[in-house]
Design a protein around this motif. Structure first.
Motif, PDB file in Angstrom:
ATOM      1  N   ASN A   1       0.848  -1.189   0.000  1.00  0.00           N
ATOM      2  CA  ASN A   1       0.000   0.000   0.000  1.00  0.00           C
ATOM      3  C   ASN A   1       0.886   1.242   0.000  1.00  0.00           C
ATOM      4  O   ASN A   1       1.512   1.564   1.009  1.00  0.00           O
ATOM      5  CB  ASN A   1      -0.908  -0.006   1.229  1.00  0.00           C
TER       6      ASN A   1
ATOM      7  N   ALA B   1      -5.293   3.625   4.999  1.00  0.00           N
ATOM      8  CA  ALA B   1      -5.350   2.171   5.131  1.00  0.00           C
ATOM      9  C   ALA B   1      -6.478   1.606   4.266  1.00  0.00           C
ATOM     10  O   ALA B   1      -7.456   2.292   3.959  1.00  0.00           O
ATOM     11  CB  ALA B   1      -5.556   1.792   6.588  1.00  0.00           C
TER      12      ALA B   1
ATOM     13  N   ASP C   1      -8.764  -2.310   3.594  1.00  0.00           N
ATOM     14  CA  ASP C   1      -9.006  -3.720   3.893  1.00  0.00           C
ATOM     15  C   ASP C   1      -8.933  -4.479   2.573  1.00  0.00           C
ATOM     16  O   ASP C   1      -9.587  -4.102   1.596  1.00  0.00           O
ATOM     17  CB  ASP C   1     -10.374  -3.925   4.548  1.00  0.00           C
TER      18      ASP C   1
ATOM     19  N   THR D   1      -8.054  -8.357   5.147  1.00  0.00           N
ATOM     20  CA  THR D   1      -6.917  -8.082   6.019  1.00  0.00           C
ATOM     21  C   THR D   1      -6.589  -6.602   5.948  1.00  0.00           C
ATOM     22  O   THR D   1      -6.573  -6.017   4.863  1.00  0.00           O
ATOM     23  CB  THR D   1      -5.686  -8.902   5.579  1.00  0.00           C
ATOM     24  N   ARG D   2      -6.335  -5.993   7.083  1.00  0.00           N
ATOM     25  CA  ARG D   2      -6.006  -4.567   7.131  1.00  0.00           C
ATOM     26  C   ARG D   2      -4.578  -4.339   6.629  1.00  0.00           C
ATOM     27  O   ARG D   2      -3.636  -4.973   7.094  1.00  0.00           O
ATOM     28  CB  ARG D   2      -6.142  -4.059   8.572  1.00  0.00           C
TER      29      ARG D   2
ATOM     30  N   PRO E   1      -2.238  -1.179   6.458  1.00  0.00           N
ATOM     31  CA  PRO E   1      -2.080   0.243   6.799  1.00  0.00           C
ATOM     32  C   PRO E   1      -1.409   1.026   5.678  1.00  0.00           C
ATOM     33  O   PRO E   1      -0.807   0.456   4.760  1.00  0.00           O
ATOM     34  CB  PRO E   1      -1.191   0.198   8.053  1.00  0.00           C
TER      35      PRO E   1
ATOM     36  N   ASP F   1     -12.073   0.741   1.096  1.00  0.00           N
ATOM     37  CA  ASP F   1     -11.586   1.855   1.909  1.00  0.00           C
ATOM     38  C   ASP F   1     -12.509   2.103   3.102  1.00  0.00           C
ATOM     39  O   ASP F   1     -12.212   2.935   3.958  1.00  0.00           O
ATOM     40  CB  ASP F   1     -11.425   3.129   1.077  1.00  0.00           C
TER      41      ASP F   1
ATOM     42  N   LEU G   1     -13.255   0.695   6.330  1.00  0.00           N
ATOM     43  CA  LEU G   1     -12.557  -0.256   7.188  1.00  0.00           C
ATOM     44  C   LEU G   1     -13.509  -0.948   8.145  1.00  0.00           C
ATOM     45  O   LEU G   1     -14.390  -0.315   8.737  1.00  0.00           O
ATOM     46  CB  LEU G   1     -11.448   0.459   7.966  1.00  0.00           C
ATOM     47  N   SER G   2     -13.325  -2.255   8.293  1.00  0.00           N
ATOM     48  CA  SER G   2     -14.190  -3.066   9.141  1.00  0.00           C
ATOM     49  C   SER G   2     -13.449  -3.508  10.394  1.00  0.00           C
ATOM     50  O   SER G   2     -12.251  -3.826  10.343  1.00  0.00           O
ATOM     51  CB  SER G   2     -14.675  -4.299   8.368  1.00  0.00           C
ATOM     52  N   LYS G   3     -14.168  -3.573  11.514  1.00  0.00           N
ATOM     53  CA  LYS G   3     -13.583  -4.073  12.759  1.00  0.00           C
ATOM     54  C   LYS G   3     -13.264  -5.558  12.664  1.00  0.00           C
ATOM     55  O   LYS G   3     -12.489  -6.086  13.452  1.00  0.00           O
ATOM     56  CB  LYS G   3     -14.546  -3.820  13.925  1.00  0.00           C
TER      57      LYS G   3
ATOM     58  N   ALA H   1     -11.805  -7.046  10.111  1.00  0.00           N
ATOM     59  CA  ALA H   1     -10.639  -7.319   9.271  1.00  0.00           C
ATOM     60  C   ALA H   1      -9.491  -7.881  10.115  1.00  0.00           C
ATOM     61  O   ALA H   1      -9.271  -7.463  11.254  1.00  0.00           O
ATOM     62  CB  ALA H   1     -10.189  -6.049   8.562  1.00  0.00           C
TER      63      ALA H   1
ATOM     64  N   ARG I   1      -5.776  -8.448  11.457  1.00  0.00           N
ATOM     65  CA  ARG I   1      -4.619  -7.578  11.666  1.00  0.00           C
ATOM     66  C   ARG I   1      -3.370  -8.456  11.625  1.00  0.00           C
ATOM     67  O   ARG I   1      -3.228  -9.377  12.421  1.00  0.00           O
ATOM     68  CB  ARG I   1      -4.681  -6.855  13.001  1.00  0.00           C
TER      69      ARG I   1
END
Length: 202
Positions: free
Chosen positions: A41, A46, A48, A68-69, A71, A99, A101-103, A105, A107
């Motif tokens: 990236n 960030a 997902d 998957t996140r 950053p 774009d 972002l989900s909780k 995803a 880490r």
């Protein structure tokens, strides 16, 4: 509430679409009997990311791919496939990028990366430079790729700089770095903030 003019709204939307045409790049690295897939990236924000790989002559986890996140300005390992001995793998992959972002995803460890700036950055360090660390240290910590040369150790480069500057500057007496931004030389940039300001100018 003030409304933006229609053409500015269109311009903003077009800019968003253009900026996110390729927000994530997939890089494949070869390791013994395996291929590792990484999401790179090069944006500040960030995303997902979900990577689905299909093909033949390799094995992979049967787990359902998940977002998957990834950053900003980072590289994240997404997946590894195991190659079948004596056979050449054939694969394609499908990439989904959000774009929003989900909780939920995943880490994973993220490796910080450096990106190419709008203009190439080259820093030349004179022998008597007392302010060079105040520029070099933030560049080392910052997001941009750059190169630097100690003129005391590279007389050939020093000679070329002398010619470029019209022999109007005694390099050994300079207490500030010489900065090359996209082919233009600066002798009065002493701090990282000054460099970024000059980098952003057209």
């Amino acid at each position: 509430m003030k409304r933006l003019p229609y053409f500015l709204v269109c311009l903003f939307v077009l800019f968003q679409v253009y900026a996110q045409e390729r927000p994530i790049e997939i890089v494949v690295e070869e390791i013994p009997n395996r291929l590792a897939f990484y999401a790179v990236n090069e944006n500040d924000q960030a995303f997902d990311v979900k990577l689905t790989i299909t093909g033949t002559n390799f094995r992979q986890s049967r787990a359902t791919p998940r977002f998957t996140r990834v950053p900003g300005l980072s590289k994240v390992h997404m997946k590894t496939i195991i190659l079948m001995r004596g056979k050449k793998p054939s694969y394609t992959y499908d990439l989904e990028v959000n774009d929003s972002l989900s909780k939920r995803a995943l880490r994973k460890p993220a490796e910080k990366i450096k990106i190419r700036p709008k203009k190439q950055i080259v820093v030349y360090v004179p022998k008597s430079c007392h302010s060079c660390d105040s520029l070099i240290n933030p560049l080392n910590e910052g997001p941009y790729k750059f190169t630097f040369h100690k003129l005391e150790e590279q007389p050939g480069i020093a000679e070329q700089l002398n010619r470029s500057l019209g022999n109007s500057v005694v390099l050994d007496s300079l207490e500030t770095p010489i900065v090359n931004l996209g082919g233009r030389l600066y002798t009065k940039i002493e701090t990282y903030d000054q460099l970024i300001e000059a980098l952003e100018k057209e």
